[in-house]
Design an enzyme around this catalytic site. Structure first.
Site, PDB file in Angstrom:
ATOM      1  N   ASP A 309       0.820  -1.207   0.000  1.00  0.00           N
ATOM      2  CA  ASP A 309       0.000   0.000   0.000  1.00  0.00           C
ATOM      3  C   ASP A 309       0.857   1.261   0.000  1.00  0.00           C
ATOM      4  OD1 ASP A 309      -2.670   1.354   0.459  1.00  0.00           O
ATOM      5  OD2 ASP A 309      -1.603   2.015   2.260  1.00  0.00           O
ATOM      6  N   GLU A 352       1.159  -0.552  -5.147  1.00  0.00           N
ATOM      7  CA  GLU A 352       0.090   0.430  -5.360  1.00  0.00           C
ATOM      8  C   GLU A 352       0.779   1.788  -5.443  1.00  0.00           C
ATOM      9  OE1 GLU A 352      -3.136   3.296  -3.861  1.00  0.00           O
ATOM     10  OE2 GLU A 352      -1.673   2.443  -2.489  1.00  0.00           O
TER      11      GLU A 352
END
Length: 645
Positions: A309, A352
Site C-alpha cells: 500500500d 500500489e
C-alpha cells in the site's frame, strides 16, 4: 528467572545486519527453561529506563516482573514460568522522562478483540497444512503468462450475519470460497488483516503487524481459511502497509517514549491527511521488523502475494514543502523484494503506486525496485473519467482510452477497479455511468468488456460483479438483495460469462507484457467513439478481434479490418438480450472480404451494438489455420516483442 544471552539475541545481526527472523527472538514464546515451562518475553526499546511485563497473572502490577536489559542497544527480556497460552499481557515501559506507559507487543501473534488492546500469548507453530498440491501446481506456472483475475474484498463487509455480526475466518471459508470458485477468480485480495483498533481504517492503520486481527478468530482460523482457498485453487493476496502506522497509545507510536519505529524529524514523520506516522526505513531494526514480518506471513500463513500500500507515499516525502525522493524507502523496497523473491520466486509483489517512478517492476539487478506487478492507476483514472463523460462529448477526450497503450509495456501492470474508486462520494461503478437506467447497465457491461480485453491482469472490488448501485458502505455488507432485480441478474450473468471467456482465451492474457500481444486496428475513430484492436496469443492463429462502441448509436455493415482468416464468429456481444441488451448481435458466421482495410489484408462487415463490445474469433477451417487457397494466415504487426522478466 533465566536470561537470554547475546548469542541468542544475535545482537549484531538485528542491529547492524539483515536479520529476517526477528520474530523468533522477539515477542512471547512458550518455552521450557531450567525444566520449567513458561513464556519468554523479549522486546526492543532502546530508550526505555526500565521495562516490565504486566497482565492478569500479576494484576497488572509493573513492579512484579521486571525485565532485564540484555544488550546496550535496548533489547530487554524475561522468562516467566507457569504462564500458559491465551494469557493476556502488555509491556510497562518507564520512559526517560519518568512516565510509565503500557504498550502491546510489536511482535505479538495474537491480540484481544477490539476495543481491548492487550496482546495474547499464542503458540503459532502447531497448524498442519494441506496445500502441497497447490504449491506444486503454482511452481509449474508462469505468473506472467497466465490468466489472473483478482477479487478484492473487505473481510468485514462482504457479507454479514442476519444479526449484523461478522463472519469468522472459518465461516468465511464456507461462504466466500464457493462464490469465488463459481466466478472463476484466480485470486482474492483481502484488505489488511493485521490487528488494528479502528474498524473504519479498514486495516490500513495497524498496531499489530504480526497479529492476524482477532475480529474474525484465531491465527489458526485464518490459516484454515488460506488452506481452504488453496484446496480450491485460489491464491490469497494480502494488503500490507510497510510505510506508515497509526498513533494509538498502545501501538508502535513513541514506543519507549521516543520515536522508535518512526522518524525523529517531524517534517518527515507525520502524515497529516491520514493521521499516521511513517516508519523510519533508514533504521536497520525497523527494516528487520518489516521484512521479517513479510516473511512471517509467507511462512506461517502461506500467503501468495502482497499488495504493498501507498508506495508513492514511501518513495517521496514532502519535507519543508518540497517533494523529494526518499532514498531510505527506495533502498528498503529493493531489499524487501530481494528477500521475498529469495523466499519464493513465484510470489506476487504488487506496488500500489500512482507515480511515474521508473522500473517499478524491473528486477533490482537491472536498477528496478524489484516488484513484479504494479497497479495501473493511470489507466484506471483515464478510463473512469472517460466513462463518466456524457457519450456525446467522449470524442473530445478520445485519447484517454488510447494513452495507456503508450506505456502499457513499461511495467507489468494490473488493471485495478478497486475499492478506492467506489467510496467517499465517488459512486459505484454502475452509478458513475451517465444516462438512464438501461444506459448505465449497458455502459458498465461495455466497461467490463474493455477491461477484460485490454492488456494487463485484472482486479475488481467486491460488488462490481453484479452492479452494486450504492457505493461501498464499509459498516454494512453488500446489497445482496439486488439479485432480486432483473437487470442486476443480467449483469451478474454477463460478468460470469465474460470472466469465463477471458480465462479460456489465451490471446487475452498470454502476452499481457509483450507488445506482440496487442495491435490497434483503428484507434482514431473519435467521431464515432469506436475502438477496435487485436489481442494476440503465442501462436499466430490465436487472435481475437475486439470492437468497442462508446456511444448509444447502432451501426449496420460497419467495416472492421481483420487478419485474413476465412470466417469469424462473434463469441461475445454485451448487447445480447440474455445480458439485458437490445439484441443487436451478429448471429451468423462472418465471411471475410478480401479487400485491405485498417492496415489489415481483409475486413468484415458487422453490426455495432449501442454501448457495446463485440469480440470476434477467427474460424480455423484447417489445421494450421490455412485458408482455402492453402496459404497460412498471418497477423500483421509492426511492433516488436519486449517481454518482462
Amino acid at each position: 528467572m533465566s536470561v537470554i544471552n547475546c548469542e541468542e539475541v544475535k545482537r549484531d545481526e538485528f542491529h547492524t545486519e539483515k536479520y529476517y527472523e526477528s520474530y523468533n527472538i522477539f515477542g512471547a514464546h512458550i518455552v521450557t527453561e531450567d525444566e520449567m515451562r513458561g513464556v519468554r518475553f523479549t522486546v526492543w526499546a532502546p530508550h526505555a529506563k526500565a521495562m516490565s511485563v504486566v497482565g492478569d497473572f500479576n494484576e497488572w502490577d509493573y513492579e512484579q516482573h521486571k525485565m532485564l536489559q540484555v544488550t546496550e542497544e535496548g533489547i530487554w527480556s524475561l522468562f516467566i514460568p507457569h504462564i500458559e497460552e491465551r494469557e493476556i499481557y502488555k509491556y510497562a515501559i518507564e520512559t526517560m522522562a519518568g512516565d510509565v506507559i503500557f504498550k502491546a507487543d510489536p511482535y505479538a501473534v495474537y491480540a484481544e478483540v477490539r476495543p481491548n488492546t492487550a496482546s495474547v500469548v499464542f503458540d503459532i507453530k502447531g497448524y498442519e497444512w494441506n496445500d502441497k498440491n497447490w504449491s506444486r501446481k503454482k511452481k509449474k506456472k508462469s505468473v506472467y503468462k497466465e490468466a489472473m483475475t483478482v477479487y478484492e474484498l473487505h473481510f468485514g463487509s462482504w457479507k454479514k450475519k442476519e444479526d449484523g455480526t461478522l463472519y469468522s475466518y472459518r465461516e468465511m471459508a464456507e461462504e466466500l470460497i464457493p462464490y469465488v470458485v463459481e466466478h472463476q477468480f484466480t485470486h482474492i485480495e483481502i484488505m489488511p488483516l493485521v490487528e488494528h483498533p479502528y474498524d473504519r481504517s479498514w486495516g490500513y492503520q495497524g498496531t499489530g503487524y504480526y497479529a492476524a486481527t482477532s475480529r474474525f478468530g484465531t491465527p489458526y482460523d485464518l490459516m484454515h481459511f488460506v488452506d481452504e482457498c488453496h484446496k480450491y485453487g485460489i491464491g490469497v493476496i494480502l494488503d500490507w502497509v510497510p510505510g506508515h502506522f497509526c498513533k494509538d497509545a498502545h501501538g508502535l507510536y513513541l514506543f519507549d517514549g521516543t520515536p522508535t519505529y518512526e522518524y525523529k524529524d517531524k517534517d518527515v514523520q507525520e502524515n497529516p491527511v491520514w493521521g499516521t506516522v511513517n516508519f523510519d526505513l533508514g533504521k536497520r531494526e525497523v527494516r528487520n521488523f518489516l521484512i521479517s514480518n513479510a516473511l512471517f506471513w509467507m511462512r506461517y500463513f502461506h500467503i501468495d502475494g502482497f499488495r504493498v500500500d501507498a508506495v508513492a507515499n514511501m518513495l517521496y516525502w514532502n519535507k519543508e514543502g518540497q517533494e523529494q525522493s526518499n532514498e531510505h524507502a527506495v533502498s528498503f523496497l529493493r531489499e524487501l523484494n530481494e528477500a521475498v523473491f529469495a523466499e519464493d520466486e513465484d510470489f506476487l509483489m504488487t506496488a500500489e503506486d500512482s507515480t511515474a517512478w521508473p522500473l517499478v517492476t524491473a528486477p533490482t539487478y537491472e536498477g528496478g525496485l524489484g516488484f513484479n506487478y504494479k497497479w495501473n492507476m493511470g489507466w484506471m483514472n483515464d478510463v473512469l473519467k472517460y466513462m463518466e463523460c456524457a457519450p456525446e462529448y467522449r470524442k473530445y477526450i478520445h485519447d484517454k482510452m488510447t494513452f495507456s497503450l503508450l506505456y502499457a509495456y513499461s511495467e507489468n501492470f494490473i488493471l485495478p477497479l478497486s475499492h478506492d474508486e467506489v467510496v467517499h462520494g465517488k459512486k459505484s461503478l454502475l452509478n458513475k455511468m451517465p444516462g438512464d437506467y438501461w444506459d448505465k447497465f449497458a455502459q458498465l457491461r461495455l466497461l467490463y468488456g474493455y477491461f477484460f480485453t485490454h492488456p494487463g491482469k485484472k482486479l475488481l472490488f467486491m460488488g462490481g460483479e453484479f452492479g452494486q448501485f450504492d457505493e461501498w458502505k464499509d459498516l454494512e455488507d453488500l446489497d445482496w438483495n439486488l439479485h432480486d432485480f432483473e437487470m442486476h441478474r443480467y449483469m451478474h450473468d454477463y460478468f460470469k460469462e465474460l470472466i469465463a471467456l477471458y480465462k479460456r482465451s489465451k490471446p487475452l492474457w498470454q502476452l499481457d507484457h509483450s507488445r506482440e500481444g496487442f495491435q490497434w486496428i483503428d484507434a482514431n475513430n473519435n467521431e464515432q467513439s469506436i475502438f477496435s484492436f487485436i489481442r494476440q496469443g503465442d501462436k499466430q492463429e490465436d487472435a481475437l478481434v475486439v470492437v468497442c462502441n462508446f456511444t448509444k448509436a447502432t451501426y449496420e455493415n460497419y467495416k472492421v479490418g481483420v487478419p485474413d482468416f476465412e470466417y469469424y464468429n462473434e463469441i461475445l456481444n454485451s448487447d445480447a438480450e440474455q445480458y439485458g441488451g437490445s439484441g443487436q448481435v451478429n448471429k451468423k458466421r462472418l465471411k471475410t472480404i478480401q479487400e485491405p482495410y485498417h492496415n489489415q489484408t481483409a475486413h468484415v462487415e458487422i453490426t455495432i451494438p449501442p454501448f457495446g463490445v463485440s469480440i470476434l474469433r477467427p474460424v480455423k477451417t484447417r489445421k494450421g489455420s490455412k485458408k482455402q487457397d492453402g496459404s497460412k494466415t498471418k497477423v500483421r504487426s509492426n511492433v516488436t516483442s519486449r517481454g518482462k522478466r
